[in-house]
Design a protein around this motif. Structure first.
Motif, PDB file in Angstrom:
ATOM      1  N   ASN A  76      -2.554  13.332  15.339  1.00  0.00           N
ATOM      2  CA  ASN A  76      -1.494  13.267  16.337  1.00  0.00           C
ATOM      3  C   ASN A  76      -0.458  12.200  15.977  1.00  0.00           C
ATOM      4  OD1 ASN A  76      -0.740  14.671  18.723  1.00  0.00           O
ATOM      5  ND2 ASN A  76      -1.076  12.811  19.917  1.00  0.00           N
ATOM      6  N   GLN A  77      -0.937  11.092  15.425  1.00  0.00           N
ATOM      7  CA  GLN A  77      -0.014  10.032  15.003  1.00  0.00           C
ATOM      8  C   GLN A  77       0.867  10.506  13.849  1.00  0.00           C
ATOM      9  OE1 GLN A  77       0.687   7.163  16.440  1.00  0.00           O
ATOM     10  NE2 GLN A  77       2.227   6.789  14.866  1.00  0.00           N
ATOM     11  N   SER A  91       0.826  -1.193   0.000  1.00  0.00           N
ATOM     12  CA  SER A  91       0.000   0.000   0.000  1.00  0.00           C
ATOM     13  C   SER A  91       0.867   1.252   0.000  1.00  0.00           C
ATOM     14  CB  SER A  91      -0.915  -0.003   1.225  1.00  0.00           C
ATOM     15  OG  SER A  91      -1.649   1.188   1.296  1.00  0.00           O
ATOM     16  N   ASN A  92       1.913   1.254   0.830  1.00  0.00           N
ATOM     17  CA  ASN A  92       2.826   2.396   0.864  1.00  0.00           C
ATOM     18  C   ASN A  92       3.534   2.592  -0.469  1.00  0.00           C
ATOM     19  OD1 ASN A  92       2.114   2.828   3.487  1.00  0.00           O
ATOM     20  ND2 ASN A  92       4.039   2.115   4.383  1.00  0.00           N
ATOM     21  N   ASP A  93       3.897   1.488  -1.117  1.00  0.00           N
ATOM     22  CA  ASP A  93       4.544   1.585  -2.418  1.00  0.00           C
ATOM     23  C   ASP A  93       3.622   2.245  -3.439  1.00  0.00           C
ATOM     24  OD1 ASP A  93       6.924   0.563  -1.661  1.00  0.00           O
ATOM     25  OD2 ASP A  93       6.685  -1.404  -2.594  1.00  0.00           O
ATOM     26  N   LYS A  94       2.337   1.899  -3.372  1.00  0.00           N
ATOM     27  CA  LYS A  94       1.378   2.505  -4.294  1.00  0.00           C
ATOM     28  C   LYS A  94       1.245   4.002  -4.038  1.00  0.00           C
ATOM     29  CE  LYS A  94      -1.483  -1.586  -5.136  1.00  0.00           C
ATOM     30  NZ  LYS A  94      -2.822  -2.192  -4.972  1.00  0.00           N
ATOM     31  N   VAL A  95       1.195   4.367  -2.761  1.00  0.00           N
ATOM     32  CA  VAL A  95       1.109   5.793  -2.415  1.00  0.00           C
ATOM     33  C   VAL A  95       2.334   6.532  -2.929  1.00  0.00           C
ATOM     34  CG1 VAL A  95       1.078   7.460  -0.515  1.00  0.00           C
ATOM     35  CG2 VAL A  95      -0.347   5.408  -0.394  1.00  0.00           C
ATOM     36  N   PHE A 124      -5.636  29.429  -5.911  1.00  0.00           N
ATOM     37  CA  PHE A 124      -5.479  28.354  -4.929  1.00  0.00           C
ATOM     38  C   PHE A 124      -5.475  26.987  -5.611  1.00  0.00           C
ATOM     39  CE2 PHE A 124      -7.317  25.052  -2.270  1.00  0.00           C
ATOM     40  CZ  PHE A 124      -6.498  25.108  -1.154  1.00  0.00           C
ATOM     41  N   MET A 125      -6.409  26.780  -6.536  1.00  0.00           N
ATOM     42  CA  MET A 125      -6.472  25.482  -7.220  1.00  0.00           C
ATOM     43  C   MET A 125      -5.202  25.215  -8.020  1.00  0.00           C
ATOM     44  SD  MET A 125     -10.466  25.047  -8.415  1.00  0.00           S
ATOM     45  CE  MET A 125     -10.686  26.648  -9.169  1.00  0.00           C
ATOM     46  N   PHE A 126      -4.599  26.274  -8.552  1.00  0.00           N
ATOM     47  CA  PHE A 126      -3.341  26.128  -9.276  1.00  0.00           C
ATOM     48  C   PHE A 126      -2.189  25.804  -8.324  1.00  0.00           C
ATOM     49  CE2 PHE A 126       0.633  28.174 -10.617  1.00  0.00           C
ATOM     50  CZ  PHE A 126       0.874  27.524 -11.816  1.00  0.00           C
ATOM     51  N   ALA A 127      -2.163  26.467  -7.174  1.00  0.00           N
ATOM     52  CA  ALA A 127      -1.037  26.327  -6.240  1.00  0.00           C
ATOM     53  C   ALA A 127      -1.146  25.095  -5.352  1.00  0.00           C
ATOM     54  CB  ALA A 127      -0.931  27.579  -5.365  1.00  0.00           C
ATOM     55  N   ASP A 128      -2.352  24.578  -5.155  1.00  0.00           N
ATOM     56  CA  ASP A 128      -2.558  23.507  -4.176  1.00  0.00           C
ATOM     57  C   ASP A 128      -2.043  22.162  -4.682  1.00  0.00           C
ATOM     58  OD1 ASP A 128      -3.441  21.894  -2.106  1.00  0.00           O
ATOM     59  OD2 ASP A 128      -5.480  21.720  -2.919  1.00  0.00           O
ATOM     60  N   ARG A 129      -0.958  21.708  -4.086  1.00  0.00           N
ATOM     61  CA  ARG A 129      -0.436  20.364  -4.361  1.00  0.00           C
ATOM     62  C   ARG A 129      -0.379  19.567  -3.048  1.00  0.00           C
ATOM     63  NH1 ARG A 129       2.159  21.863  -9.396  1.00  0.00           N
ATOM     64  NH2 ARG A 129       0.967  23.710  -9.975  1.00  0.00           N
ATOM     65  N   THR A 130      -1.172  19.977  -2.059  1.00  0.00           N
ATOM     66  CA  THR A 130      -1.152  19.310  -0.756  1.00  0.00           C
ATOM     67  C   THR A 130      -1.668  17.883  -0.881  1.00  0.00           C
ATOM     68  OG1 THR A 130      -3.342  20.205  -0.218  1.00  0.00           O
ATOM     69  CG2 THR A 130      -1.422  21.445   0.553  1.00  0.00           C
ATOM     70  N   ILE A 131      -1.324  17.065   0.110  1.00  0.00           N
ATOM     71  CA  ILE A 131      -1.724  15.661   0.128  1.00  0.00           C
ATOM     72  C   ILE A 131      -2.889  15.440   1.087  1.00  0.00           C
ATOM     73  CG2 ILE A 131      -0.921  13.315   0.672  1.00  0.00           C
ATOM     74  CD1 ILE A 131       1.924  14.400  -0.087  1.00  0.00           C
ATOM     75  N   SER A 132      -2.862  16.126   2.219  1.00  0.00           N
ATOM     76  CA  SER A 132      -3.874  15.925   3.259  1.00  0.00           C
ATOM     77  C   SER A 132      -4.901  17.048   3.242  1.00  0.00           C
ATOM     78  CB  SER A 132      -3.200  15.874   4.632  1.00  0.00           C
ATOM     79  OG  SER A 132      -2.705  17.169   4.982  1.00  0.00           O
ATOM     80  N   ARG A 133      -6.048  16.792   3.867  1.00  0.00           N
ATOM     81  CA  ARG A 133      -7.068  17.840   4.025  1.00  0.00           C
ATOM     82  C   ARG A 133      -6.580  18.889   5.019  1.00  0.00           C
ATOM     83  NH1 ARG A 133      -9.224  16.722  -0.629  1.00  0.00           N
ATOM     84  NH2 ARG A 133     -10.059  14.599  -0.746  1.00  0.00           N
ATOM     85  N   VAL A 134      -5.764  18.483   5.967  1.00  0.00           N
ATOM     86  CA  VAL A 134      -5.178  19.424   6.921  1.00  0.00           C
ATOM     87  C   VAL A 134      -4.289  20.412   6.168  1.00  0.00           C
ATOM     88  CG1 VAL A 134      -3.643  19.661   8.916  1.00  0.00           C
ATOM     89  CG2 VAL A 134      -5.297  17.774   8.816  1.00  0.00           C
ATOM     90  N   ARG A 176      10.418  13.266   0.671  1.00  0.00           N
ATOM     91  CA  ARG A 176       9.082  13.609   0.167  1.00  0.00           C
ATOM     92  C   ARG A 176       8.165  12.400   0.197  1.00  0.00           C
ATOM     93  NH1 ARG A 176      11.645  16.210  -4.288  1.00  0.00           N
ATOM     94  NH2 ARG A 176      10.921  14.535  -5.666  1.00  0.00           N
ATOM     95  N   GLU A 177       8.684  11.276  -0.243  1.00  0.00           N
ATOM     96  CA  GLU A 177       7.849  10.082  -0.333  1.00  0.00           C
ATOM     97  C   GLU A 177       7.466   9.553   1.046  1.00  0.00           C
ATOM     98  OE1 GLU A 177      10.075   7.429  -2.755  1.00  0.00           O
ATOM     99  OE2 GLU A 177       9.863   8.653  -4.568  1.00  0.00           O
ATOM    100  N   GLU A 178       8.429   9.511   1.974  1.00  0.00           N
ATOM    101  CA  GLU A 178       8.128   9.030   3.320  1.00  0.00           C
ATOM    102  C   GLU A 178       7.090   9.930   3.999  1.00  0.00           C
ATOM    103  OE1 GLU A 178       9.094   6.262   4.797  1.00  0.00           O
ATOM    104  OE2 GLU A 178      10.216   5.674   3.006  1.00  0.00           O
ATOM    105  N   VAL A 179       7.286  11.234   3.887  1.00  0.00           N
ATOM    106  CA  VAL A 179       6.346  12.183   4.498  1.00  0.00           C
ATOM    107  C   VAL A 179       5.002  12.114   3.787  1.00  0.00           C
ATOM    108  CG1 VAL A 179       5.878  14.646   4.852  1.00  0.00           C
ATOM    109  CG2 VAL A 179       8.142  13.719   5.365  1.00  0.00           C
ATOM    110  N   GLY A 180       5.032  11.946   2.476  1.00  0.00           N
ATOM    111  CA  GLY A 180       3.784  11.842   1.719  1.00  0.00           C
ATOM    112  C   GLY A 180       2.933  10.669   2.153  1.00  0.00           C
ATOM    113  N   VAL A 181       3.570   9.549   2.452  1.00  0.00           N
ATOM    114  CA  VAL A 181       2.835   8.375   2.950  1.00  0.00           C
ATOM    115  C   VAL A 181       2.140   8.710   4.264  1.00  0.00           C
ATOM    116  CG1 VAL A 181       3.093   6.042   3.879  1.00  0.00           C
ATOM    117  CG2 VAL A 181       4.271   6.679   1.765  1.00  0.00           C
ATOM    118  N   SER A 182       2.842   9.383   5.153  1.00  0.00           N
ATOM    119  CA  SER A 182       2.243   9.755   6.443  1.00  0.00           C
ATOM    120  C   SER A 182       1.064  10.713   6.232  1.00  0.00           C
ATOM    121  CB  SER A 182       3.288  10.421   7.343  1.00  0.00           C
ATOM    122  OG  SER A 182       4.329   9.532   7.681  1.00  0.00           O
TER     123      SER A 182
END
Length: 531
Positions: free
Chosen positions: A197-198, A4-8, A59-69, A105-111
């Motif tokens: 928190n995790q 699963s992490n590899d896919k992410v 915003f839609m152009f600049a937004d490359r975030t991964i999480s809703r936070v 980037r990839e490790e943080v992206g998975v989190s």
């Protein structure tokens, strides 16, 4: 889990440097910004300026975030100019780390991807909105489970007490299902807060992402204290989706008999109420990390960008090859201002308003994302106010002119501040006659340009150039008519506009010869009269 992490990671790698293709729910994305209390150091971009500069699209152009936070935080950051350098330095440090280290980037992206569920949009409600208060008869809830337990203990020795157990169960069931509405408000957000928190703990394991103080570590530890109570609702959510009907009925019976849900809910809410600042700190940290990832991806996808240079206190603006982010294959322009503002002339569609928006967007991006769409951008720290789109306010019975008058009066009030400000205006006082428009426009522009402030204004009233040439640098955009075609080059040119093509454009668009002849003759008469 590994697969699963590899896919992410594969998805993150493929999307790096590219805009999102998903839809944007701004009613949810803006919740953190809309409900937070701005700090005294902040300049909040007003709704008017935000709309004038088309910042939903930016915003839609600049937004490359991964999480809703991260989406929450990025939106709030684009709406808020914070003049403290330390915050920008930390953001830039992390952004550079992501740009230089793909594995990080990839490790943080998975989190961060574990906070990509729509339910994560509800986290801000836990620390920004009032919580459900327990009813005044809450003490009864505390007694009823004790009574249920007493009856259960007594039941083997005195079976008739079963009737009393049924009575208590009916009361408890009523309270249990009354509380379902309260629980519904939080059943989505509690598990997401645990996940937040995790994720913060996972991010803190990476040395480049560690903050300069221990405040965040303390807040993470504080939230761990309420984790066990909130885990009940995480389990509740899982049970509803995984267990069979029989087991679900049994668990509901036990929870109702001992009023587990309302007692745990109000206990958790009481704990969270005293820990709002800690939740906020953890939320903003995770959001900032995701925003840094987003900026790194944004920069990777830009043909040209630079980090701004700030000239504190100076009335100076230097731009090289600046462009608008939303225009495909944009034309770039350059400009140097020292102790002056800018007066723009030119025909419709020649690029005046787009250029003014380009300036506003880049000034905001410089101070929020430390990124400019240019090869060089030097500026002072600036607040930004604009009046570009003005419409009649029919609901409040305001004419176009009155609406414009009140908007510009707001700018005049803001110009009394000692904080340097950028004022963006498009065609002053369009709702009134020519003579008064020029007179009022000259007076307003001279007033706004006082002191350290910068003004960018477009106008069709070329007469203003003569009145303001000592305090405003004159620039213009123009079209070229050749081979019976109208061509716009969108290049900024210094000086006053000399050419007049308006009537020629009417002719090229098939207006009757009588109209063209009369318009040309009258134009010559008016020009001679002015001379």
């Amino acid at each position: 889990m590994f697969q699963s992490n590899d896919k992410v990671k594969a998805v993150l790698k493929a999307s790096y440097g590219k805009p999102k293709s998903e839809s944007f729910d701004f009613s949810r994305i803006e919740q953190f910004f809309a409900n937070r209390a701005p700090e005294s150091t902040d300049h909040v971009i007003s709704d008017k300026t935000y709309q004038d500069l088309d910042f939903d699209e930016v915003f839609m152009f600049a937004d490359r975030t991964i999480s809703r936070v991260g989406q929450h935080y990025l939106y709030a950051r684009l709406r808020t100019i914070d003049f403290r350098e330390a915050k920008t330095r930390f953001l830039e440090k992390i952004t550079t780390a992501f740009s230089d280290d793909a594995s990080l980037r990839e490790e943080v992206g998975v989190s961060l991807s574990s906070l990509s569920h729509q339910n994560a949009y509800y986290i801000p409600s836990l620390f920004l909105k009032p919580h459900q208060e327990p009813p005044h008869w809450f003490w009864v809830m505390k007694l009823l489970p004790v009574l249920s337990l007493f009856i259960l203990i007594l039941l083997p020795f005195y079976p008739p007490v079963f009737l009393g157990l049924l009575g208590v169960l009916m009361i408890n069931y009523s309270i249990h299902y009354w509380n379902k509405n309260n629980l519904f408000q939080y059943i989505a957000s509690f598990p997401q807060l645990l996940r937040l928190n995790q994720v913060a703990k996972e991010l803190l394991k990476h040395e480049p992402l560690k903050p300069e103080t221990d405040d965040l570590n303390r807040s993470v530890a504080v939230l761990d204290e309420v984790a066990s109570s909130m885990s009940f609702f995480k389990l509740e959510s899982r049970l509803q989706s995984e267990v069979g009907m029989v087991l679900e009925v049994i668990t509901e019976l036990l929870k109702a008999l001992f009023l587990i849900e309302p007692l745990v809910l109000f206990h958790v809410l009481k704990q969270l109420n005293s820990k709002r600042a800690d939740i906020d700190r953890v939320f903003q940290y995770v959001g900032l990390i995701d925003t840094a990832m987003s900026i790194s991806s944004l920069r990777a996808g830009l043909a040209t960008y630079c980090q701004p240079q700030f000239s504190k206190g100076q009335k100076k603006l230097i731009m090289r090859d600046v462009y608008h982010p939303l225009i495909p294959n944009p034309v770039t322009n350059s400009l140097t201002l020292v102790d002056k503002s800018v007066l723009l002339t030119g025909s419709n569609m020649s690029g005046k308003t787009t250029f003014i928006r380009t300036i506003g967007i880049n000034v905001i991006l410089a101070q929020t994302l430390n990124t400019c769409l240019a090869t060089e951008f030097t500026m002072p720290l600036l607040r930004v106010f604009s009046t570009i789109r003005v419409t009649d306010d029919l609901l409040n019975e305001k004419s176009y002119y009155l609406e414009e008058v009140q908007l510009i009066k707001g700018m005049i009030d803001e110009s009394r501040s000692e904080i340097q400000t950028l004022f963006l205006l498009d065609e002053l006082f369009k709702g009134t006659n020519t003579v008064e428009r020029i007179a009022a426009g000259k007076a307003v522009l001279a007033y706004l340009n006082k002191g350290p402030h910068l003004v960018f204004v477009s106008t069709h009233d070329v007469e203003l150039t003569g009145y303001l040439k000592d305090t405003y640098d004159l620039y213009h955009f123009t079209e070229i008519v050749e081979d019976d075609k109208i061509v716009f080059d969108y290049k900024l040119k210094q000086g006053d506009l000399k050419t007049r093509n308006a009537i020629r454009i009417l002719e090229l668009n098939g207006y009757p010869p009588d109209v063209i002849r009369e318009a040309s003759e009258l134009s010559e008469q008016i020009s001679r009269a002015k001379s």
